[in-house]
Write a protein that holds these residues in place. Structure first.
Motif, PDB file in Angstrom:
ATOM      1  N   CYS A  98     -14.532   1.667  -2.795  1.00  0.00           N
ATOM      2  CA  CYS A  98     -13.265   1.038  -2.393  1.00  0.00           C
ATOM      3  C   CYS A  98     -12.276   0.999  -3.561  1.00  0.00           C
ATOM      4  N   VAL A  99     -12.348   1.998  -4.404  1.00  0.00           N
ATOM      5  CA  VAL A  99     -11.479   2.054  -5.578  1.00  0.00           C
ATOM      6  C   VAL A  99     -10.013   2.218  -5.179  1.00  0.00           C
ATOM      7  N   VAL A 100      -9.151   1.462  -5.868  1.00  0.00           N
ATOM      8  CA  VAL A 100      -7.708   1.584  -5.705  1.00  0.00           C
ATOM      9  C   VAL A 100      -7.083   1.698  -7.098  1.00  0.00           C
ATOM     10  N   GLU A 101      -5.902   2.295  -7.131  1.00  0.00           N
ATOM     11  CA  GLU A 101      -5.148   2.369  -8.378  1.00  0.00           C
ATOM     12  C   GLU A 101      -3.970   1.396  -8.266  1.00  0.00           C
ATOM     13  N   VAL A 102      -3.897   0.476  -9.197  1.00  0.00           N
ATOM     14  CA  VAL A 102      -2.815  -0.505  -9.199  1.00  0.00           C
ATOM     15  C   VAL A 102      -1.622   0.098  -9.938  1.00  0.00           C
ATOM     16  N   VAL A 103      -0.493   0.241  -9.244  1.00  0.00           N
ATOM     17  CA  VAL A 103       0.681   0.848  -9.868  1.00  0.00           C
ATOM     18  C   VAL A 103       1.718  -0.194 -10.288  1.00  0.00           C
ATOM     19  N   GLU A 104       1.651  -1.375  -9.717  1.00  0.00           N
ATOM     20  CA  GLU A 104       2.523  -2.486 -10.114  1.00  0.00           C
ATOM     21  C   GLU A 104       1.783  -3.792  -9.883  1.00  0.00           C
ATOM     22  N   GLY A 105       2.011  -4.752 -10.788  1.00  0.00           N
ATOM     23  CA  GLY A 105       1.470  -6.092 -10.589  1.00  0.00           C
ATOM     24  C   GLY A 105       0.049  -6.308 -11.066  1.00  0.00           C
ATOM     25  N   PHE A 136       0.879  -1.166   0.000  1.00  0.00           N
ATOM     26  CA  PHE A 136       0.000   0.000   0.000  1.00  0.00           C
ATOM     27  C   PHE A 136       0.920   1.220   0.000  1.00  0.00           C
ATOM     28  N   VAL A 137       1.008   1.887  -1.139  1.00  0.00           N
ATOM     29  CA  VAL A 137       2.008   2.915  -1.375  1.00  0.00           C
ATOM     30  C   VAL A 137       1.867   4.101  -0.421  1.00  0.00           C
ATOM     31  N   VAL A 161      -6.038 -11.245  -5.218  1.00  0.00           N
ATOM     32  CA  VAL A 161      -4.600 -11.101  -5.376  1.00  0.00           C
ATOM     33  C   VAL A 161      -3.963 -12.477  -5.588  1.00  0.00           C
ATOM     34  N   ASN A 162      -3.137 -12.584  -6.640  1.00  0.00           N
ATOM     35  CA  ASN A 162      -2.472 -13.840  -6.967  1.00  0.00           C
ATOM     36  C   ASN A 162      -0.967 -13.691  -7.133  1.00  0.00           C
ATOM     37  N   GLY A 163      -0.410 -12.639  -6.559  1.00  0.00           N
ATOM     38  CA  GLY A 163       1.019 -12.368  -6.656  1.00  0.00           C
ATOM     39  C   GLY A 163       1.317 -10.978  -6.160  1.00  0.00           C
ATOM     40  N   PRO A 164       2.565 -10.554  -6.254  1.00  0.00           N
ATOM     41  CA  PRO A 164       2.943  -9.238  -5.737  1.00  0.00           C
ATOM     42  C   PRO A 164       2.233  -8.099  -6.472  1.00  0.00           C
ATOM     43  N   VAL A 165       1.813  -7.102  -5.712  1.00  0.00           N
ATOM     44  CA  VAL A 165       1.088  -5.970  -6.275  1.00  0.00           C
ATOM     45  C   VAL A 165       1.321  -4.737  -5.404  1.00  0.00           C
ATOM     46  N   SER A 166       1.314  -3.566  -6.046  1.00  0.00           N
ATOM     47  CA  SER A 166       1.387  -2.292  -5.323  1.00  0.00           C
ATOM     48  C   SER A 166       0.153  -1.481  -5.696  1.00  0.00           C
ATOM     49  N   VAL A 167      -0.512  -0.938  -4.692  1.00  0.00           N
ATOM     50  CA  VAL A 167      -1.730  -0.167  -4.934  1.00  0.00           C
ATOM     51  C   VAL A 167      -1.694   1.164  -4.214  1.00  0.00           C
ATOM     52  N   VAL A 168      -2.406   2.126  -4.784  1.00  0.00           N
ATOM     53  CA  VAL A 168      -2.608   3.433  -4.157  1.00  0.00           C
ATOM     54  C   VAL A 168      -4.068   3.494  -3.743  1.00  0.00           C
ATOM     55  N   THR A 169      -4.301   3.696  -2.458  1.00  0.00           N
ATOM     56  CA  THR A 169      -5.667   3.810  -1.960  1.00  0.00           C
ATOM     57  C   THR A 169      -6.205   5.218  -2.203  1.00  0.00           C
ATOM     58  N   LYS A 170      -7.497   5.333  -2.332  1.00  0.00           N
ATOM     59  CA  LYS A 170      -8.182   6.621  -2.504  1.00  0.00           C
ATOM     60  C   LYS A 170      -7.566   7.465  -3.620  1.00  0.00           C
ATOM     61  N   PRO A 171      -7.452   6.909  -4.840  1.00  0.00           N
ATOM     62  CA  PRO A 171      -6.812   7.675  -5.928  1.00  0.00           C
ATOM     63  C   PRO A 171      -7.630   8.906  -6.321  1.00  0.00           C
ATOM     64  N   LYS A 190     -15.021   4.790 -17.916  1.00  0.00           N
ATOM     65  CA  LYS A 190     -14.184   5.925 -18.310  1.00  0.00           C
ATOM     66  C   LYS A 190     -12.913   6.047 -17.474  1.00  0.00           C
ATOM     67  N   LYS A 191     -12.576   5.007 -16.740  1.00  0.00           N
ATOM     68  CA  LYS A 191     -11.365   5.004 -15.908  1.00  0.00           C
ATOM     69  C   LYS A 191     -10.311   4.096 -16.546  1.00  0.00           C
ATOM     70  N   PRO A 192      -9.041   4.333 -16.233  1.00  0.00           N
ATOM     71  CA  PRO A 192      -7.979   3.468 -16.768  1.00  0.00           C
ATOM     72  C   PRO A 192      -8.129   2.021 -16.271  1.00  0.00           C
ATOM     73  N   ASP A 193      -7.519   1.095 -16.990  1.00  0.00           N
ATOM     74  CA  ASP A 193      -7.601  -0.328 -16.645  1.00  0.00           C
ATOM     75  C   ASP A 193      -6.999  -0.650 -15.285  1.00  0.00           C
ATOM     76  N   ASN A 194      -6.140   0.226 -14.786  1.00  0.00           N
ATOM     77  CA  ASN A 194      -5.495  -0.069 -13.501  1.00  0.00           C
ATOM     78  C   ASN A 194      -6.315   0.426 -12.301  1.00  0.00           C
ATOM     79  N   TYR A 195      -7.522   0.907 -12.523  1.00  0.00           N
ATOM     80  CA  TYR A 195      -8.438   1.231 -11.422  1.00  0.00           C
ATOM     81  C   TYR A 195      -9.279  -0.007 -11.143  1.00  0.00           C
ATOM     82  N   ARG A 196      -9.314  -0.397  -9.872  1.00  0.00           N
ATOM     83  CA  ARG A 196     -10.042  -1.600  -9.485  1.00  0.00           C
ATOM     84  C   ARG A 196     -10.860  -1.334  -8.223  1.00  0.00           C
TER      85      ARG A 196
END
Length: 98
Positions: free
Chosen positions: A51-58, A6-7, A88-98, A75-81
């Motif tokens: 509970c939207v997060v932005e995935v920055v890695e993984g 969690f960045v 989660v199935n491996g390493p990931v970095s996310v930004v909360t409250k983008p 209308k949001k980028p693919d890295n918004y989840r």
């Protein structure tokens, strides 16, 4: 096993493969909700999109976007989840409250 970083919070946690991102965040004291959404969220049912997060890695280490996410994030980028819809199935970095 995968690590979730969690960045903004500068916190990294370990999660088993298939772990729900929202649940792991909450179990580890990570606040993923803004203001009123802390009380008015849908408790992980994918209805409120707070509970939207932005995935920055993984991004490749997450489950594919659900139909709910595709509708909510047209209308949001693919890295918004939605954390509640993301497994989660491996390493990931996310930004909360983008």
């Amino acid at each position: 096993m995968g690590n979730i970083k969690f960045v903004k919070e500068n916190k990294e946690i370990v999660a088993a493969d298939g772990a729900n991102l929202r649940i792991k965040a909450m179990e580890n004291g990570i606040d993923i909700y803004k203001f009123l959404a802390k009380v008015t969220n849908c408790n992980g049912n994918g209805q409120c999109a707070t509970c939207v997060v932005e995935v920055v890695e993984g991004l490749e280490n997450l489950s594919p976007r659900t139909d709910v996410e595709n509708r909510k994030f047209k209308k949001k980028p693919d890295n918004y989840r939605l954390a509640c819809q993301t497994l989660v199935n491996g390493p990931v970095s996310v930004v909360t409250k983008p």
